[in-house]
Design a protein around this motif. Sequence first.
Motif, PDB file in Angstrom:
ATOM      1  N   TYR A 207       0.834  -1.206   0.000  1.00 27.84           N
ATOM      2  CA  TYR A 207       0.000   0.000   0.000  1.00 27.84           C
ATOM      3  C   TYR A 207       0.871   1.260   0.000  1.00 27.84           C
ATOM      4  N   ALA A 228      -4.920   3.151  -1.155  1.00 27.55           N
ATOM      5  CA  ALA A 228      -4.277   3.169  -2.476  1.00 27.55           C
ATOM      6  C   ALA A 228      -5.170   3.970  -3.421  1.00 27.55           C
ATOM      7  N   ALA A 230      -7.067   3.142  -5.484  1.00 27.27           N
ATOM      8  CA  ALA A 230      -8.092   2.172  -5.885  1.00 27.27           C
ATOM      9  C   ALA A 230      -8.492   1.451  -4.609  1.00 27.27           C
ATOM     10  N   ILE A 232      -8.385  -1.854  -2.756  1.00 24.25           N
ATOM     11  CA  ILE A 232      -7.631  -3.111  -2.825  1.00 24.25           C
ATOM     12  C   ILE A 232      -8.500  -4.178  -2.174  1.00 24.25           C
ATOM     13  N   GLU A 249      -7.962  -4.752  -7.894  1.00 17.90           N
ATOM     14  CA  GLU A 249      -7.908  -3.296  -7.735  1.00 17.90           C
ATOM     15  C   GLU A 249      -9.130  -2.729  -8.434  1.00 17.90           C
ATOM     16  N   THR A 252      -9.930   2.248  -9.916  1.00 10.36           N
ATOM     17  CA  THR A 252      -8.609   2.892  -9.972  1.00 10.36           C
ATOM     18  C   THR A 252      -8.710   4.324 -10.490  1.00 10.36           C
TER      19      THR A 252
END
Length: 328
Positions: A207, A228, A230, A232, A249, A252
């Motif tokens: 991360y 992140a 996105a 996860i 993911e 994003t």
Amino acid sequence: MPTVAPLDLEGHVVAAHFLGDTPFFATAAGEIRRLDGGEKVTEAHNGLLTCVKDPFSAALLTGGEDGKVMRIAGDGTATQIAEAPRKWINVVAGGPQGAVAYAHGKSSVVVLADGSAKEFAEERTVEALAFAPKGLRIAAARYNGVSLHWVNTQLPAADLDWKGAHTGVTFSPDGRFLVTTMQENALHGWKLDGKAGEARHMRMTGYPSKVKSYSWSPKGKWLATSGAPAAIVWPFSAKDGPMGKAPLELGTRANILATCVAFHPVEEVLAIGFIDGMILGVRVGDGKEALLRRPGKGAITSMSWSSNGKLIAFGSEAGDCGVIDISA
């Protein structure tokens, strides 16, 4: 296109939750505001630090700077569960059979339905608590690991050790796994149903930022996390969970951090809130995205689905919050 009913509140919104199909918003000042035929206010604390939904009952549980632990019912009624004078209560959890847990310093306390309390001493400050889905068992996250206590026995705690600061803790819905968020940019997990001597650790790293939000899919097949650009999403359906498998993911966005995640109560659909206030809905099966809210004033800090799965309540650190109707 989903419709958004905005609600501007003063200051930081600590949590947005639903009890049934009524949205509740908890503010740092200590107010619990609910939209129930108009906006109604419950004064819960002189300074609110945490507000969680009790997974075992139709109530919210709160802790505050005033040392009080409160239960908020669907009609807004506030009932005091416990009080620790001169302590800040920023860790609470709801358990089976009406149990409520809270922590201050190096102590975890479980208050049972009859009002009796059991206290467990920890070696380090308790950062988070979670009840197992079955049986009265509690996990206390702390520095260098997690302590597991059976509430109604005299058995010593089972220690799950892993170096570093563990700041959040959650059991998988089937109770087979325990996962913590860490002060470093990682999750750590333990397989609880393995045979003696089996490797039980699960490292989930990579991360770019700390994981502050997580959500299990309805049947526990997936664990979605923030931290992140996105969401996860780790697979937990295999007997060894995510070990040896790459996460999905979803949603994003280039360099724009996901700050909050919340799974739909029935379907494998994930709501993802971002640091710029945008909210996306994403279907796990094919990654199909739907814009649920355009960017706003502040990072999304809390989201919750209504029991019918048609509404999402959200809150931000800037106080711009509201309710999204995805059935529109």
